[in-house]
Design a protein around this motif. Structure first.
Motif, PDB file in Angstrom:
ATOM      1  N   GLN A  98       0.851  -1.187   0.000  1.00 52.13           N
ATOM      2  CA  GLN A  98       0.000   0.000   0.000  1.00 52.13           C
ATOM      3  C   GLN A  98       0.885   1.234   0.000  1.00 52.13           C
ATOM      4  OE1 GLN A  98      -3.504   0.010  -0.049  1.00 52.13           O
ATOM      5  NE2 GLN A  98      -3.275   2.213  -0.416  1.00 52.13           N
ATOM      6  N   SER A  99       0.833   1.979  -1.091  1.00 50.78           N
ATOM      7  CA  SER A  99       1.580   3.244  -1.222  1.00 50.78           C
ATOM      8  C   SER A  99       3.068   3.069  -0.911  1.00 50.78           C
ATOM      9  CB  SER A  99       0.978   4.314  -0.301  1.00 50.78           C
ATOM     10  OG  SER A  99      -0.383   4.518  -0.594  1.00 50.78           O
ATOM     11  N   VAL A 100       3.655   2.000  -1.415  1.00 50.02           N
ATOM     12  CA  VAL A 100       5.074   1.723  -1.149  1.00 50.02           C
ATOM     13  C   VAL A 100       5.958   2.624  -2.008  1.00 50.02           C
ATOM     14  CG1 VAL A 100       6.901   0.013  -1.531  1.00 50.02           C
ATOM     15  CG2 VAL A 100       4.813  -0.627  -0.315  1.00 50.02           C
ATOM     16  N   CYS A 101       6.915   3.248  -1.366  1.00 49.77           N
ATOM     17  CA  CYS A 101       7.896   4.098  -2.037  1.00 49.77           C
ATOM     18  C   CYS A 101       9.304   3.677  -1.634  1.00 49.77           C
ATOM     19  CB  CYS A 101       7.702   5.564  -1.661  1.00 49.77           C
ATOM     20  SG  CYS A 101       6.062   6.210  -2.030  1.00 49.77           S
ATOM     21  N   ARG A 102      10.234   3.864  -2.541  1.00 48.62           N
ATOM     22  CA  ARG A 102      11.644   3.592  -2.223  1.00 48.62           C
ATOM     23  C   ARG A 102      12.506   4.684  -2.829  1.00 48.62           C
ATOM     24  NH1 ARG A 102      15.804   3.279   0.120  1.00 48.62           N
ATOM     25  NH2 ARG A 102      17.094   1.404   0.380  1.00 48.62           N
ATOM     26  N   ARG A 103      13.190   5.417  -1.968  1.00 49.67           N
ATOM     27  CA  ARG A 103      14.095   6.476  -2.391  1.00 49.67           C
ATOM     28  C   ARG A 103      15.533   6.102  -2.054  1.00 49.67           C
ATOM     29  NH1 ARG A 103      12.391  11.378  -4.007  1.00 49.67           N
ATOM     30  NH2 ARG A 103      10.157  11.845  -3.845  1.00 49.67           N
ATOM     31  N   TYR A 104      16.465   6.593  -2.868  1.00 51.07           N
ATOM     32  CA  TYR A 104      17.882   6.412  -2.628  1.00 51.07           C
ATOM     33  C   TYR A 104      18.563   7.781  -2.650  1.00 51.07           C
ATOM     34  CZ  TYR A 104      16.972   1.541  -3.891  1.00 51.07           C
ATOM     35  OH  TYR A 104      16.472   0.270  -3.948  1.00 51.07           O
ATOM     36  N   HIS A 109       8.460   5.537 -14.591  1.00 53.31           N
ATOM     37  CA  HIS A 109       9.025   6.537 -13.673  1.00 53.31           C
ATOM     38  C   HIS A 109       8.721   6.182 -12.216  1.00 53.31           C
ATOM     39  CE1 HIS A 109       9.888   8.805 -17.239  1.00 53.31           C
ATOM     40  NE2 HIS A 109       8.620   8.980 -17.514  1.00 53.31           N
ATOM     41  N   GLY A 110       8.783   4.873 -11.911  1.00 51.63           N
ATOM     42  CA  GLY A 110       8.594   4.422 -10.540  1.00 51.63           C
ATOM     43  C   GLY A 110       7.159   4.234 -10.102  1.00 51.63           C
ATOM     44  N   THR A 111       6.199   4.520 -10.969  1.00 51.04           N
ATOM     45  CA  THR A 111       4.787   4.389 -10.624  1.00 51.04           C
ATOM     46  C   THR A 111       4.217   3.129 -11.245  1.00 51.04           C
ATOM     47  OG1 THR A 111       4.521   6.781 -10.478  1.00 51.04           O
ATOM     48  CG2 THR A 111       2.525   5.489 -10.761  1.00 51.04           C
ATOM     49  N   LEU A 112       3.408   2.409 -10.473  1.00 49.39           N
ATOM     50  CA  LEU A 112       2.863   1.121 -10.885  1.00 49.39           C
ATOM     51  C   LEU A 112       1.393   1.254 -11.246  1.00 49.39           C
ATOM     52  CD1 LEU A 112       3.497  -1.975 -11.034  1.00 49.39           C
ATOM     53  CD2 LEU A 112       2.616  -2.119  -8.700  1.00 49.39           C
ATOM     54  N   SER A 113       1.021   0.632 -12.382  1.00 50.97           N
ATOM     55  CA  SER A 113      -0.379   0.516 -12.773  1.00 50.97           C
ATOM     56  C   SER A 113      -0.576  -0.855 -13.393  1.00 50.97           C
ATOM     57  CB  SER A 113      -0.786   1.622 -13.758  1.00 50.97           C
ATOM     58  OG  SER A 113       0.003   1.538 -14.938  1.00 50.97           O
ATOM     59  N   SER A 114      -1.820  -1.237 -13.662  1.00 46.96           N
ATOM     60  CA  SER A 114      -2.086  -2.625 -14.058  1.00 46.96           C
ATOM     61  C   SER A 114      -3.122  -2.717 -15.154  1.00 46.96           C
ATOM     62  CB  SER A 114      -2.565  -3.427 -12.844  1.00 46.96           C
ATOM     63  OG  SER A 114      -2.976  -4.710 -13.225  1.00 46.96           O
ATOM     64  N   THR A 120      -6.182 -10.846 -13.541  1.00 50.86           N
ATOM     65  CA  THR A 120      -5.943 -11.356 -12.199  1.00 50.86           C
ATOM     66  C   THR A 120      -5.038 -10.417 -11.444  1.00 50.86           C
ATOM     67  OG1 THR A 120      -3.975 -12.612 -12.789  1.00 50.86           O
ATOM     68  CG2 THR A 120      -6.078 -13.746 -13.005  1.00 50.86           C
ATOM     69  N   GLY A 121      -4.958 -10.592 -10.133  1.00 53.26           N
ATOM     70  CA  GLY A 121      -4.155  -9.693  -9.319  1.00 53.26           C
ATOM     71  C   GLY A 121      -4.769  -8.304  -9.312  1.00 53.26           C
ATOM     72  N   SER A 122      -4.177  -7.370  -8.576  1.00 51.74           N
ATOM     73  CA  SER A 122      -4.680  -6.014  -8.565  1.00 51.74           C
ATOM     74  C   SER A 122      -3.576  -5.054  -8.191  1.00 51.74           C
ATOM     75  CB  SER A 122      -5.833  -5.871  -7.571  1.00 51.74           C
ATOM     76  OG  SER A 122      -5.415  -6.153  -6.264  1.00 51.74           O
ATOM     77  N   THR A 123      -3.584  -3.872  -8.822  1.00 53.59           N
ATOM     78  CA  THR A 123      -2.655  -2.817  -8.451  1.00 53.59           C
ATOM     79  C   THR A 123      -3.391  -1.502  -8.492  1.00 53.59           C
ATOM     80  OG1 THR A 123      -1.884  -2.180 -10.653  1.00 53.59           O
ATOM     81  CG2 THR A 123      -0.794  -4.044  -9.631  1.00 53.59           C
ATOM     82  N   GLY A 124      -2.753  -0.509  -7.954  1.00 56.83           N
ATOM     83  CA  GLY A 124      -3.323   0.831  -8.024  1.00 56.83           C
ATOM     84  C   GLY A 124      -2.246   1.847  -7.779  1.00 56.83           C
ATOM     85  N   SER A 139       5.288   5.112  -6.067  1.00 56.79           N
ATOM     86  CA  SER A 139       4.109   4.665  -5.337  1.00 56.79           C
ATOM     87  C   SER A 139       3.671   3.337  -5.928  1.00 56.79           C
ATOM     88  CB  SER A 139       2.978   5.690  -5.457  1.00 56.79           C
ATOM     89  OG  SER A 139       1.838   5.256  -4.745  1.00 56.79           O
ATOM     90  N   ALA A 140       3.498   2.358  -5.081  1.00 55.85           N
ATOM     91  CA  ALA A 140       3.072   1.036  -5.551  1.00 55.85           C
ATOM     92  C   ALA A 140       2.044   0.461  -4.586  1.00 55.85           C
ATOM     93  CB  ALA A 140       4.264   0.100  -5.678  1.00 55.85           C
TER      94      ALA A 140
END
Length: 231
Positions: free
Chosen positions: A9-15, A212-217, A221-225, A27-28
């Motif tokens: 839920q709303s996963v982000c990863r910065r370096y 650009h780091g953003t996930l969509s689907s 099957t499965g689900s993303t947002g 955001s994933a």
């Protein structure tokens, strides 16, 4: 309904790079369930590998929620519950083919006949005759097939494959994917394949797009947002 294996839920990863904050995953939000077959597509640098590492518990989010409801805590995932396949085979050079395939089973302290599990995994990809050979004696395609055999040998709940056919010619890559999907048919194992090959993506039931780091689907099957940006 199949068990939820990985949920974000709303996963982000910065370096931090040269004093600058870089967002690899902006955001994933997604849910991966048993039996899901997912293609993770996007250009190089879009965040696919980072997302794979997060899903495997190899990396931790900068923000957001990531959990493995049916699998347990992050420290218990590898190598027994989640198997990883990288773009390069990553075999250990001093070990034979069969020893490379057996290693994760030994590390996970798998009960039962490890020798039979290794033999079955090698046979799945037509590698039985190579069991006693060292990686240096194999072609690139053979090494990648051994890496895939290593991934399935322990019957994991999730297989995460990062560009597994990216360095293979089309016939070899197609044969590898054919054997993998045939092996997984009828099982509850979830499969996520990061790829830039439309032919590979078309073999999956669901397509997750990274841009650009953003996930969509898209898919069945499965689900993303998508949610708000990384904080």
């Amino acid at each position: 309904m199949p068990d939820t294996l990985i949920e974000a839920q709303s996963v982000c990863r910065r370096y931090q790079q040269g004093g600058v904050s870089i967002a690899a995953v902006v955001s994933a939000t997604f849910r991966l369930c048993g039996k899901d077959r997912v293609a993770l597509v996007g250009r190089s640098g879009s965040g696919k590998s980072t997302l794979i590492h997060l899903m495997a518990g190899l990396d931790v989010p900068t923000s957001g929620m990531l959990r493995w409801p049916a699998l347990g805590a992050a420290g218990t995932l590898l190598p027994g519950k989640i198997s990883l396949v990288f773009q390069t085979p990553s075999l250990l050079e001093p070990l034979t083919v069969s020893e490379n395939v057996a290693l994760p089973l030994l590390m996970a302290k798998v009960q039962g006949d490890i020798g039979s599990a290794v033999a079955d995994a090698l046979a799945t990809f037509g590698l039985a005759d190579l069991a006693s050979k060292l990686p240096e004696a194999l072609s690139g395609g053979q090494m990648q097939c051994v890496a895939m055999a290593r991934a399935i040998a322990g019957k994991p709940s999730v297989i995460l494959a990062d560009e597994p056919t990216g360095q293979l010619d089309q016939p070899t890559g197609r044969a590898l994917l054919d054997a993998l999907l045939a092996h997984l048919s009828g099982t509850a194992t979830a499969l996520v394949v990061a790829t830039h090959d439309p032919a590979v993506a078309a073999r999956m039931d669901t397509i997750w797009h990274m841009q650009h780091g953003t996930l969509s689907s898209t898919g069945s099957t499965g689900s993303t947002g998508s949610t708000a940006g990384c904080v």
